[in-house]
Enzyme design. Sequence first.
Site, mmCIF file in Angstrom:
data_model
loop_
_atom_site.group_PDB
_atom_site.id
_atom_site.type_symbol
_atom_site.label_atom_id
_atom_site.label_comp_id
_atom_site.label_asym_id
_atom_site.label_seq_id
_atom_site.Cartn_x
_atom_site.Cartn_y
_atom_site.Cartn_z
ATOM 1 N N SER A 67 5.855 -2.251 -5.364
ATOM 2 C CA SER A 67 5.321 -3.604 -5.529
ATOM 3 C C SER A 67 6.428 -4.649 -5.468
ATOM 4 O O SER A 67 7.598 -4.369 -5.749
ATOM 5 C CB SER A 67 4.599 -3.737 -6.871
ATOM 6 O OG SER A 67 3.522 -2.838 -6.940
HETATM 7 N N1 SAM Z 1 3.786 1.027 -9.454
HETATM 8 C C1 SAM Z 1 4.310 1.396 -8.166
HETATM 9 C C2 SAM Z 1 5.789 1.229 -8.039
HETATM 10 O O1 SAM Z 1 6.415 0.713 -8.976
HETATM 11 O O2 SAM Z 1 6.324 1.642 -7.006
HETATM 12 C C3 SAM Z 1 3.607 0.664 -7.044
HETATM 13 C C4 SAM Z 1 2.555 1.465 -6.544
HETATM 14 S S1 SAM Z 1 1.672 1.123 -5.084
HETATM 15 C C5 SAM Z 1 1.508 -0.600 -4.994
HETATM 16 C C6 SAM Z 1 0.093 1.705 -5.688
HETATM 17 C C7 SAM Z 1 0.044 3.175 -5.946
HETATM 18 O O3 SAM Z 1 -1.236 3.487 -6.511
HETATM 19 C C8 SAM Z 1 0.184 4.017 -4.708
HETATM 20 O O4 SAM Z 1 1.269 4.900 -4.835
HETATM 21 C C9 SAM Z 1 -1.149 4.761 -4.618
HETATM 22 O O5 SAM Z 1 -1.044 6.059 -4.083
HETATM 23 C C10 SAM Z 1 -1.576 4.779 -6.074
HETATM 24 N N2 SAM Z 1 -3.008 5.003 -6.305
HETATM 25 C C11 SAM Z 1 -4.057 4.542 -5.578
HETATM 26 N N3 SAM Z 1 -5.219 4.969 -6.108
HETATM 27 C C12 SAM Z 1 -4.897 5.719 -7.209
HETATM 28 C C13 SAM Z 1 -5.660 6.461 -8.148
HETATM 29 N N4 SAM Z 1 -6.992 6.509 -8.097
HETATM 30 N N5 SAM Z 1 -5.001 7.123 -9.130
HETATM 31 C C14 SAM Z 1 -3.636 7.085 -9.199
HETATM 32 N N6 SAM Z 1 -2.865 6.406 -8.310
HETATM 33 C C15 SAM Z 1 -3.480 5.734 -7.332
#
Ligand code: SAM
Length: 223
Positions: A67
């Site tokens: 992010s």
């Molecule tokens: N917090 C992260 C970082 O600091 O790098 C940013 C993450 S990215 C914007 C969003 C993440 O949410 C992705 O890695 C995606 O695979 C995950 N994601 C999407 N749906 C999800 C779910 N149902 N359960 C867990 N993770 C999920």
Amino acid sequence: MSELEDTYKHKGLRKQLVLEISKKGVKNSAVLAAIGKIPRHYFFDPIFENHAYEDKAFPIDAGQTISQPYTVAFQSQLLKVQPGDKILEIGTGSGYQACVLVELGAKVYTIEYQKKLYQKAIRFLPKLGYQPHMYQGDGSKGMPRFAPYDGIIVTAGAPTIPEELIEQLKIGGRLVIPVGNNDIQSMVLIEKVSENKIKKKQFNNFSFVPLRGERGWPSKGTK
Ligand code: SAM
């Protein structure tokens, strides 16, 4: 991943980034200190290291993103983390946000949908000295087995607010979740005032990768 070297240049760039985030309105000193401390370039492939201190989201593996630093700071500030708080993060991704939460003194539980990202994070974060509890799976309905939480942060864009997440908050707990369509979301802050009363605020315009799983967007179709 970068060589684990944090040079004066990196530290200088990080100071600039903290200043930029603070000018954009994040004033919580603990949050700014955490951003100032964690070498964000460690979460980048060395060839893309130049992008680590830009205030931008950046692609990581599995079509996901780390992010934007401002967004990490903004969400962290909304959570109002107190040392010792039990926080659930949904969407570990690179693990950077989880490290920020650990720096804030939280006991962090984080869950990632993509196996590849989970495997990377579980190997890498301990090397940096961070030990959040990491899980792989669908976090769109929270993680009831460790509930209740002082705070829940969702780092992927949800179509609606999953009721289960509110249920898994303590009274006085806070949920921070981007809600909207696949292109643009509002950041929603829910405070659980009592067992059946919530307060809700919302802040415009953020852009996250989609939340998947039972309470998320289907993988194909809906855009
Ligand atoms: N917090 C992260 C970082 O600091 O790098 C940013 C993450 S990215 C914007 C969003 C993440 O949410 C992705 O890695 C995606 O695979 C995950 N994601 C999407 N749906 C999800 C779910 N149902 N359960 C867990 N993770 C999920």
